[in-house]
Enzyme design. Structure first.
Site, PDB file in Angstrom:
ATOM      1  N   THR A  12       0.860  -1.187   0.000  1.00 57.19           N
ATOM      2  CA  THR A  12       0.000   0.000   0.000  1.00 57.19           C
ATOM      3  C   THR A  12       0.897   1.238   0.000  1.00 57.19           C
ATOM      4  OG1 THR A  12      -0.204   0.160   2.419  1.00 57.19           O
ATOM      5  CG2 THR A  12      -1.821  -1.234   1.251  1.00 57.19           C
ATOM      6  N   GLY A  14       2.266   2.198  -2.643  1.00 55.61           N
ATOM      7  CA  GLY A  14       3.354   1.761  -3.524  1.00 55.61           C
ATOM      8  C   GLY A  14       3.585   2.677  -4.709  1.00 55.61           C
ATOM      9  N   SER A  16       4.635   5.854  -4.458  1.00 55.37           N
ATOM     10  CA  SER A  16       5.513   6.984  -4.136  1.00 55.37           C
ATOM     11  C   SER A  16       6.524   6.582  -3.066  1.00 55.37           C
ATOM     12  CB  SER A  16       4.638   8.137  -3.620  1.00 55.37           C
ATOM     13  OG  SER A  16       5.416   9.223  -3.181  1.00 55.37           O
ATOM     14  N   GLY A  17       7.640   7.272  -3.038  1.00 56.34           N
ATOM     15  CA  GLY A  17       8.576   7.197  -1.926  1.00 56.34           C
ATOM     16  C   GLY A  17       9.015   5.791  -1.540  1.00 56.34           C
ATOM     17  N   ILE A  18       8.870   5.481  -0.258  1.00 56.46           N
ATOM     18  CA  ILE A  18       9.333   4.205   0.291  1.00 56.46           C
ATOM     19  C   ILE A  18       8.570   3.032  -0.325  1.00 56.46           C
ATOM     20  CG2 ILE A  18       9.335   2.830   2.428  1.00 56.46           C
ATOM     21  CD1 ILE A  18       9.885   5.577   3.912  1.00 56.46           C
ATOM     22  N   GLY A  19       7.270   3.188  -0.503  1.00 56.79           N
ATOM     23  CA  GLY A  19       6.447   2.114  -1.084  1.00 56.79           C
ATOM     24  C   GLY A  19       6.854   1.817  -2.517  1.00 56.79           C
ATOM     25  N   SER A 137       7.701   4.406  12.178  1.00 57.32           N
ATOM     26  CA  SER A 137       8.596   5.561  12.055  1.00 57.32           C
ATOM     27  C   SER A 137       9.369   5.655  13.356  1.00 57.32           C
ATOM     28  CB  SER A 137       7.791   6.852  11.868  1.00 57.32           C
ATOM     29  OG  SER A 137       8.617   7.984  12.112  1.00 57.32           O
ATOM     30  N   TYR A 150       1.097  12.238  14.868  1.00 55.37           N
ATOM     31  CA  TYR A 150       1.780  11.305  13.963  1.00 55.37           C
ATOM     32  C   TYR A 150       2.555  10.248  14.749  1.00 55.37           C
ATOM     33  CZ  TYR A 150       5.107   9.702  10.387  1.00 55.37           C
ATOM     34  OH  TYR A 150       5.879   8.939   9.540  1.00 55.37           O
TER      35      TYR A 150
HETATM   36  P1  NAP Z   1       4.971   9.420   0.323  1.00 59.23           P
HETATM   37  O1  NAP Z   1       6.024   9.481  -0.718  1.00 59.23           O
HETATM   38  O2  NAP Z   1       4.118  10.605   0.580  1.00 59.23           O
HETATM   39  O3  NAP Z   1       4.064   8.141   0.038  1.00 59.23           O
HETATM   40  C1  NAP Z   1       2.893   7.885   0.747  1.00 59.23           C
HETATM   41  C2  NAP Z   1       2.097   6.857  -0.013  1.00 59.23           C
HETATM   42  O4  NAP Z   1       0.927   6.532   0.751  1.00 59.23           O
HETATM   43  C3  NAP Z   1       1.620   7.365  -1.359  1.00 59.23           C
HETATM   44  O5  NAP Z   1       1.695   6.323  -2.302  1.00 59.23           O
HETATM   45  C4  NAP Z   1       0.184   7.735  -1.093  1.00 59.23           C
HETATM   46  O6  NAP Z   1      -0.600   7.647  -2.279  1.00 59.23           O
HETATM   47  C5  NAP Z   1      -0.207   6.651  -0.083  1.00 59.23           C
HETATM   48  N1  NAP Z   1      -1.374   7.007   0.726  1.00 59.23           N
HETATM   49  C6  NAP Z   1      -1.550   8.077   1.518  1.00 59.23           C
HETATM   50  N2  NAP Z   1      -2.781   8.080   2.041  1.00 59.23           N
HETATM   51  C7  NAP Z   1      -3.386   6.959   1.574  1.00 59.23           C
HETATM   52  C8  NAP Z   1      -4.665   6.400   1.726  1.00 59.23           C
HETATM   53  N3  NAP Z   1      -5.617   6.986   2.484  1.00 59.23           N
HETATM   54  N4  NAP Z   1      -4.954   5.233   1.105  1.00 59.23           N
HETATM   55  C9  NAP Z   1      -4.026   4.621   0.329  1.00 59.23           C
HETATM   56  N5  NAP Z   1      -2.801   5.102   0.139  1.00 59.23           N
HETATM   57  C10 NAP Z   1      -2.490   6.273   0.738  1.00 59.23           C
HETATM   58  O7  NAP Z   1       5.616   9.096   1.749  1.00 59.23           O
HETATM   59  P2  NAP Z   1       6.736   8.067   2.242  1.00 59.23           P
HETATM   60  O8  NAP Z   1       7.758   8.878   2.909  1.00 59.23           O
HETATM   61  O9  NAP Z   1       7.117   7.125   1.187  1.00 59.23           O
HETATM   62  O10 NAP Z   1       5.913   7.347   3.400  1.00 59.23           O
HETATM   63  C11 NAP Z   1       5.631   5.963   3.395  1.00 59.23           C
HETATM   64  C12 NAP Z   1       5.491   5.510   4.850  1.00 59.23           C
HETATM   65  O11 NAP Z   1       6.738   5.722   5.525  1.00 59.23           O
HETATM   66  C13 NAP Z   1       4.435   6.257   5.648  1.00 59.23           C
HETATM   67  O12 NAP Z   1       3.737   5.376   6.489  1.00 59.23           O
HETATM   68  C14 NAP Z   1       5.271   7.214   6.490  1.00 59.23           C
HETATM   69  O13 NAP Z   1       4.626   7.584   7.694  1.00 59.23           O
HETATM   70  C15 NAP Z   1       6.496   6.382   6.736  1.00 59.23           C
HETATM   71  N6  NAP Z   1       7.685   7.147   7.110  1.00 59.23           N
HETATM   72  C16 NAP Z   1       8.253   8.037   6.260  1.00 59.23           C
HETATM   73  C17 NAP Z   1       9.366   8.757   6.671  1.00 59.23           C
HETATM   74  C18 NAP Z   1      10.049   9.760   5.781  1.00 59.23           C
HETATM   75  O14 NAP Z   1      10.854  10.560   6.301  1.00 59.23           O
HETATM   76  N7  NAP Z   1       9.802   9.774   4.489  1.00 59.23           N
HETATM   77  C19 NAP Z   1       9.893   8.558   7.960  1.00 59.23           C
HETATM   78  C20 NAP Z   1       9.285   7.651   8.797  1.00 59.23           C
HETATM   79  C21 NAP Z   1       8.184   6.938   8.375  1.00 59.23           C
HETATM   80  P3  NAP Z   1      -1.947   8.549  -2.472  1.00 59.23           P
HETATM   81  O15 NAP Z   1      -1.656   9.890  -1.845  1.00 59.23           O
HETATM   82  O16 NAP Z   1      -2.154   8.591  -3.944  1.00 59.23           O
HETATM   83  O17 NAP Z   1      -3.017   7.814  -1.758  1.00 59.23           O
END
Ligand code: NAP
Length: 249
Positions: A12, A14, A16-19, A137, A150
């Site tokens: 899920t 997938g 953007s970013g980490i996914g 996180s 958060y």
């Molecule tokens: P990201 O690039 O913003 O990606 C977030 C992804 O989640 C997007 O694909 C987005 O797609 C999807 N998403 C958001 N809301 C959603 C919903 N209601 N239903 C289905 N999909 C949804 O962020 P990321 O940094 O890769 O984050 C991925 C995970 O890592 C998150 O759980 C975040 O809390 C965690 N994390 C990130 C960091 C960091 O510094 N980057 C640090 C610690 C933890 P749509 O918007 O199109 O739905």
């Protein structure tokens, strides 16, 4: 590499970013991957970038019908789900004094409620010995001003890993968490009103990391891939920080 040859995975968030980095790595390692997210255009872009053995499914993890449609598609097309990565997440920085009900419900709605039912509704499709990785996180062990809601959602995720490991042990389903430190993804931009402000967010996080930089999504994907694979066959219920040493020192 063929670590995941013949395996079916759902990631899920997938698109953007980490996914996205995780989905890409899974495909490189032989898996067939379903990526889920709300924005169809982002899904389409990600599918094109990954190139093969990947399907995008429009799905809001807060919406039960969307989750059921996602898993019905996997069941019809593949019959089984070997690996689930519950990664969708959002951040909406607000101090306790500023926190609105709307923001609180939105962040808990995606990060906790959405993640819970993402896993619950996958259960009938998971074979014995399946692997689940939840993306938490390091915020859950820190006290970062503005990140109270958060961080609390991510503490819940860490807690779920323990309970669900106990509940699913008869099926030998391994559930682990990965806790990224600050990683360079679009979520950084979502925390600031301008590009300059987002750069400042990145710089201030980099200064807090012993390595002096923020991480790359691929560095988190490698940890997710490890925990999802047979290399981690005796690892269950843990939280693996991927943070350049931020919470260790
Ligand atoms: P990201 O690039 O913003 O990606 C977030 C992804 O989640 C997007 O694909 C987005 O797609 C999807 N998403 C958001 N809301 C959603 C919903 N209601 N239903 C289905 N999909 C949804 O962020 P990321 O940094 O890769 O984050 C991925 C995970 O890592 C998150 O759980 C975040 O809390 C965690 N994390 C990130 C960091 C960091 O510094 N980057 C640090 C610690 C933890 P749509 O918007 O199109 O739905």
């Amino acid at each position: 590499m063929s670590k995941f040859l013949g395996k079916v995975a759902v990631v899920t968030g997938g698109s953007s970013g980490i996914g996205l980095a995780t989905a890409k790595l899974f495909v490189e390692e032989g898996a067939f991957v379903y990526i889920a997210g709300r924005r169809q255009a982002e899904l389409d872009k990600a599918v094109q970038e990954i190139g093969h053995n990947v399907v995008g499914v429009q799905c809001d993890v807060q919406n039960m019908a969307d989750l059921e449609r996602l898993y019905a598609k996997v069941r019809t097309e593949r019959g089984v789900l070997d690996i689930l990565v519950a990664n969708s997440g959002i951040v909406d920085p607000q101090s306790l004094a500023e926190t609105t009900e709307e923001s609180f419900d939105k962040v808990f709605g995606v990060n906790v409620r959405g993640l819970t039912f993402t896993v619950q509704k996958a259960l009938p499709l998971l074979p014995d010995g399946a692997a689940i990785v939840l993306i938490a996180s390091i915020a859950w062990v820190k006290g970062i001003p503005g990140y109270g809601t958060y961080s609390a959602t991510k503490a819940a995720v860490r807690s779920f890993v323990r309970t669900w490991t106990a509940e699913l042990k008869e099926r030998r389903i391994r559930i682990n968490a990965v806790s990224p430190g600050p990683i360079d993804t679009p979520i950084m931009d979502s925390q600031a009103p301008t590009k300059e402000a987002a750069d400042q967010v990145r710089a201030s996080f980099a200064a807090a990391v012993p390595f002096g930089r923020i991480g790359r999504p691929e560095e988190v994907a490698a940890a997710v891939s490890f925990l999802a694979s047979a290399d981690a066959s005796f690892i269950a219920g843990v939280d693996l920080p991927v943070d350049g040493g931020m919470i260790a020192v």
